[in-house]
Design a protein around this motif. Structure first.
Motif, PDB file in Angstrom:
ATOM      1  N   GLY A 132      -2.795   6.105  -2.992  1.00  0.00           N
ATOM      2  CA  GLY A 132      -3.718   5.323  -3.785  1.00  0.00           C
ATOM      3  C   GLY A 132      -3.256   3.886  -3.885  1.00  0.00           C
ATOM      4  N   CYS A 133      -4.192   2.960  -3.950  1.00  0.00           N
ATOM      5  CA  CYS A 133      -3.889   1.544  -4.108  1.00  0.00           C
ATOM      6  C   CYS A 133      -3.966   1.193  -5.590  1.00  0.00           C
ATOM      7  N   LYS A 134      -2.840   0.817  -6.149  1.00  0.00           N
ATOM      8  CA  LYS A 134      -2.764   0.574  -7.584  1.00  0.00           C
ATOM      9  C   LYS A 134      -3.484  -0.721  -7.959  1.00  0.00           C
ATOM     10  N   TYR A 135      -4.360  -0.591  -8.963  1.00  0.00           N
ATOM     11  CA  TYR A 135      -5.112  -1.740  -9.465  1.00  0.00           C
ATOM     12  C   TYR A 135      -4.948  -1.775 -10.979  1.00  0.00           C
ATOM     13  N   GLU A 136      -4.391  -2.853 -11.484  1.00  0.00           N
ATOM     14  CA  GLU A 136      -4.098  -2.944 -12.908  1.00  0.00           C
ATOM     15  C   GLU A 136      -5.275  -3.542 -13.664  1.00  0.00           C
ATOM     16  N   TYR A 137      -5.659  -2.866 -14.716  1.00  0.00           N
ATOM     17  CA  TYR A 137      -6.782  -3.310 -15.542  1.00  0.00           C
ATOM     18  C   TYR A 137      -6.378  -3.134 -16.991  1.00  0.00           C
ATOM     19  N   ASP A 138      -7.027  -3.824 -17.904  1.00  0.00           N
ATOM     20  CA  ASP A 138      -6.570  -3.765 -19.285  1.00  0.00           C
ATOM     21  C   ASP A 138      -6.742  -2.392 -19.919  1.00  0.00           C
ATOM     22  N   SER A 139      -7.516  -1.518 -19.311  1.00  0.00           N
ATOM     23  CA  SER A 139      -7.647  -0.154 -19.827  1.00  0.00           C
ATOM     24  C   SER A 139      -6.701   0.817 -19.149  1.00  0.00           C
ATOM     25  N   GLY A 140      -5.860   0.305 -18.236  1.00  0.00           N
ATOM     26  CA  GLY A 140      -4.919   1.184 -17.576  1.00  0.00           C
ATOM     27  C   GLY A 140      -4.866   0.926 -16.088  1.00  0.00           C
ATOM     28  N   ASP A 141      -4.108   1.743 -15.385  1.00  0.00           N
ATOM     29  CA  ASP A 141      -3.943   1.600 -13.945  1.00  0.00           C
ATOM     30  C   ASP A 141      -4.914   2.517 -13.213  1.00  0.00           C
ATOM     31  N   GLY A 183     -10.872  -1.843 -29.133  1.00  0.00           N
ATOM     32  CA  GLY A 183     -11.122  -0.623 -28.371  1.00  0.00           C
ATOM     33  C   GLY A 183     -11.107  -0.952 -26.898  1.00  0.00           C
ATOM     34  N   SER A 184     -11.045   0.028 -26.065  1.00  0.00           N
ATOM     35  CA  SER A 184     -10.998  -0.193 -24.628  1.00  0.00           C
ATOM     36  C   SER A 184     -11.736   0.904 -23.921  1.00  0.00           C
ATOM     37  N   PRO A 185     -12.554   0.574 -22.885  1.00  0.00           N
ATOM     38  CA  PRO A 185     -13.346   1.609 -22.217  1.00  0.00           C
ATOM     39  C   PRO A 185     -12.512   2.647 -21.503  1.00  0.00           C
ATOM     40  N   GLY A 186     -11.254   2.324 -21.220  1.00  0.00           N
ATOM     41  CA  GLY A 186     -10.439   3.280 -20.469  1.00  0.00           C
ATOM     42  C   GLY A 186      -9.520   4.116 -21.319  1.00  0.00           C
ATOM     43  N   ALA A 193       0.827  -1.205   0.000  1.00  0.00           N
ATOM     44  CA  ALA A 193       0.000   0.000   0.000  1.00  0.00           C
ATOM     45  C   ALA A 193       0.859   1.252   0.000  1.00  0.00           C
ATOM     46  N   LEU A 194       1.896   1.266   0.823  1.00  0.00           N
ATOM     47  CA  LEU A 194       2.724   2.456   0.911  1.00  0.00           C
ATOM     48  C   LEU A 194       3.573   2.672  -0.328  1.00  0.00           C
ATOM     49  N   ALA A 195       3.712   1.625  -1.110  1.00  0.00           N
ATOM     50  CA  ALA A 195       4.436   1.780  -2.371  1.00  0.00           C
ATOM     51  C   ALA A 195       3.495   2.050  -3.522  1.00  0.00           C
ATOM     52  N   GLY A 196       2.193   2.178  -3.178  1.00  0.00           N
ATOM     53  CA  GLY A 196       1.164   2.328  -4.198  1.00  0.00           C
ATOM     54  C   GLY A 196       0.528   0.983  -4.405  1.00  0.00           C
ATOM     55  N   CYS A 197      -0.279   0.489  -3.427  1.00  0.00           N
ATOM     56  CA  CYS A 197      -0.707  -0.901  -3.362  1.00  0.00           C
ATOM     57  C   CYS A 197      -1.285  -1.372  -4.678  1.00  0.00           C
ATOM     58  N   SER A 198      -0.902  -2.553  -5.104  1.00  0.00           N
ATOM     59  CA  SER A 198      -1.187  -2.986  -6.469  1.00  0.00           C
ATOM     60  C   SER A 198      -2.047  -4.225  -6.493  1.00  0.00           C
ATOM     61  N   GLY A 199      -2.902  -4.280  -7.515  1.00  0.00           N
ATOM     62  CA  GLY A 199      -3.693  -5.468  -7.807  1.00  0.00           C
ATOM     63  C   GLY A 199      -3.952  -5.443  -9.284  1.00  0.00           C
TER      64      GLY A 199
END
Length: 608
Positions: free
Chosen positions: A165-174, A53-56, A23-29
């Protein structure tokens, strides 16, 4: 804007290794559950493919105001829009819980870190930048409650540096998620909660770090931060610089303006002179720039933005200056709606007032514009027609544009301290009868006049007629339709020939409950020194009121109303002349008194 191209969803394996350390490094998922669709398991490698195409990541053809050849031909504002609507990405309850756990550990870790829990953000009253009328525009108390929850969350992120912020990876971006805000217990659907978040970002623009998009479960919404503001310490530095600069703009306007019109005009001109429209961000490959340009940060710190940045900056400045303003939103554009001193709503579009030229830097054709003129000047996309994610919230505009008065445009002057005006207190409806009622309020010290207005609905957004002024602290009103009435009352003080006003106090007068008038009102036992008034009992009535009037016109009472439970009362005859009485029945329903019409009676002078 909402992307218009066809979208694809690529289901990826989910990483559920969110932790406090990450989280402190920008928590990722990572992963995708767009629009609430079922989440793929970690073992799944199946791809669900549709069109490209991509929604993001909208390309240039999907962005409102794109520079495609021939688009909106003939309009000088074809490329002056550029809004991006907020996205919502569905996640599992497990991922949501891990985000919340990570957020919960941040403050303790921050206290043990190099800053020792010290706040790096300069102390400010963050509420002054929030639109004072935006929450009233929501559709229900449930949405308003969710708006308040969002504000509580956002205050934690703007006032401190401990929350990343908690980083969450999605195919349209972070996506950089904040902690969650619960919406399900308020009876809201996910799309309703997302719409309120989007509205919140436009009408509480001080929370510049919120991008209007979110992750969500079936119970919680996790608003997302811009990447540039996802680190708490960096966000604190940005916050201090941004609001030092914005407050300087606000002070400049406040020093030169005394009236609402002058505040609008000077703020509009300052923004147009300082900020330029970022046409390049609408080009293909500039999605991150366009996304950043939706924020207050882009307009104030970078001085380059699109319509959303203009709208948020003007809203923040007007709100801090005490002017009622909010956003106007469509699928292609953002502008502002201002409630002017006359109680009506008008459009202000700073983005379209900006000429992008050194001279003149503004044309101000879109300053306090009414609905008819706005539609006449609109582009082929009908950019000013309310629509899209936030289009259901702004109120209807006045039909005609506002015409500035001599007072509006006169030389700015300081408001004297003596012009501070307190609001009327204890505003109430009395004597609610079948055909009339009274408005009353306690006198305000030093006030000789009051204004009141009848509004069209319980939102108090549009007046039925002109303002009325009275020197009394009450007024009578004829009830001609039997329905509810919506009034506003304010105090007026005149100082050095200039009128100053308190804030409005609003009052809803409920529909009258029919009460029968007393029958067979009569005088009995008349002698030289006294007499009695009597009448027949009214079914269902336990109390009656009577009053002594000054003359046979029954327009002004001698003293206070008297209330009794009997159908008879005695009266001393002390002057031998005629007496003019009114008697009416009173029924109390749910704490509100309802009265019949008056029955008038003249008591003749006593015989010698």
């Amino acid at each position: 804007m909402k992307p218009t191209g066809r979208t694809s969803k690529k289901v990826l394996a989910m990483s559920l290794a969110l932790s406090v350390a990450l989280a402190l490094a920008g928590c990722s998922g990572s992963g995708a559950e767009a629009g609430g669709e079922s989440q793929a398991s970690a073992e799944s490698s199946e791809e669900i493919r549709t069109e490209e195409g991509s929604p993001g990541r909208p390309d240039a053809s999907q962005v409102s105001g794109d520079l495609s050849e021939g688009d909106d031909e003939g309009s000088e504002f074809a490329d002056r829009t550029g809004i991006l609507e907020g996205e919502n990405i569905g996640i599992s309850d497990e991922v949501g819980s891990q985000i919340s756990m990570a957020v919960a550990g941040m403050q303790a870790t921050y206290r043990d870190g190099p800053y020792g829990g010290q706040s790096l953000v300069h102390n400010r009253d963050w509420s002054i930048y929030t639109s004072r009328i935006a929450k009233d525009a929501l559709h229900s108390p449930r949405e308003a409650a969710f708006y308040d929850r969002l504000d509580e969350l956002a205050r934690g992120y703007i006032s401190g540096a401990e929350l990343n912020g908690c980083k969450y990876e999605y195919d349209s971006g972070d996506y950089y998620a904040t902690d969650g805000v619960k919406y399900s217990d308020l009876g809201l659907e996910k799309d309703q909660a997302q719409a309120v978040l989007y509205w919140f970002c436009f009408t509480s623009p001080q929370y510049y770090f919120l991008r209007g998009s979110s992750l969500s479960t079936q119970q919680m919404l996790y608003p997302c931060l811009y990447e540039f503001a996802s680190d708490g310490v960096e966000r604190a530095k940005i916050t201090n610089e941004l609001f030092d600069k914005l407050d300087g703009w606000i002070q400049t306007v406040d020093n030169g303006a005394a009236t609402t019109y002058q505040k609008e005009l000077l703020a509009n001109n300052l923004i147009c002179e300082t900020v330029s429209y970022d046409h390049d961000s609408l080009l293909d490959g500039r999605e991150e720039e366009l996304r950043r340009n939706q924020s207050l940060y882009s307009a104030v710190m970078l001085e380059k933005t699109v319509c959303a940045g203009y709208s948020k900056t003007f809203c923040a400045m007007m709100s801090a200056l005490g002017v009622d303003a909010m956003a106007g939103l469509s699928e292609t554009h953002a502008w502002n709606v201002v409630r002017f001193d006359d109680g009506n709503y008008y459009a202000v579009d700073v983005c379209w007032n900006d000429t992008d030229k050194a001279s003149p830097p503004y044309n101000n054709r879109f300053l306090n514009v009414g609905d008819a003129d706005l539609r006449a000047q609109d582009n082929a996309k009908e950019s000013h027609i309310y629509s899209g994610m936030g289009g259901g919230f702004p109120p209807a505009l006045a039909k005609d544009s506002y015409v500035p008065t001599d007072y509006d445009t006169s030389t700015a002057r300081d408001t004297p301290a003596a012009a501070e005006v307190d609001m009327p207190q204890n505003v109430r409806a009395t004597g609610v009868a079948a055909t009339s009622f009274q408005l009353a309020w306690d006198p305000v010290e030093g006030i000789e006049q009051y204004e009141y207005a009848l509004f069209k609905d319980a939102e108090f957004k549009e007046q039925w007629s002109d303002l009325k002024r009275t020197a009394n602290h009450g007024t009578g009103y004829s009830d001609t339709n039997g329905g509810e009435y919506y009034f506003g009352i304010r105090a007026v003080k005149t100082v050095e020939g200039q009128d100053y006003y308190s804030d409005w106090v609003h009052l809803t007068v409920p529909a009258a409950i029919g009460v029968e008038v007393p029958q067979n009102v009569r005088v009995t036992d008349v002698d030289a020194t006294s007499f009695h008034l009597a009448w027949d009992a009214v079914e269902g009535i336990e109390q009656y009121e009577y009053a002594l009037f000054k003359d046979a016109e029954y327009k002004e009472r001698w003293g206070d109303l008297k209330r009794i439970a009997n159908q008879r009362t005695g009266y001393k005859n002390t002057n031998g002349g005629e007496y003019y009485f009114g008697i009416r029945a009173v029924k109390t329903v749910e704490g509100q008194d309802y009265c019949s019409d008056w029955v008038h009676l003249t008591v003749p002078a006593a015989a010698d």
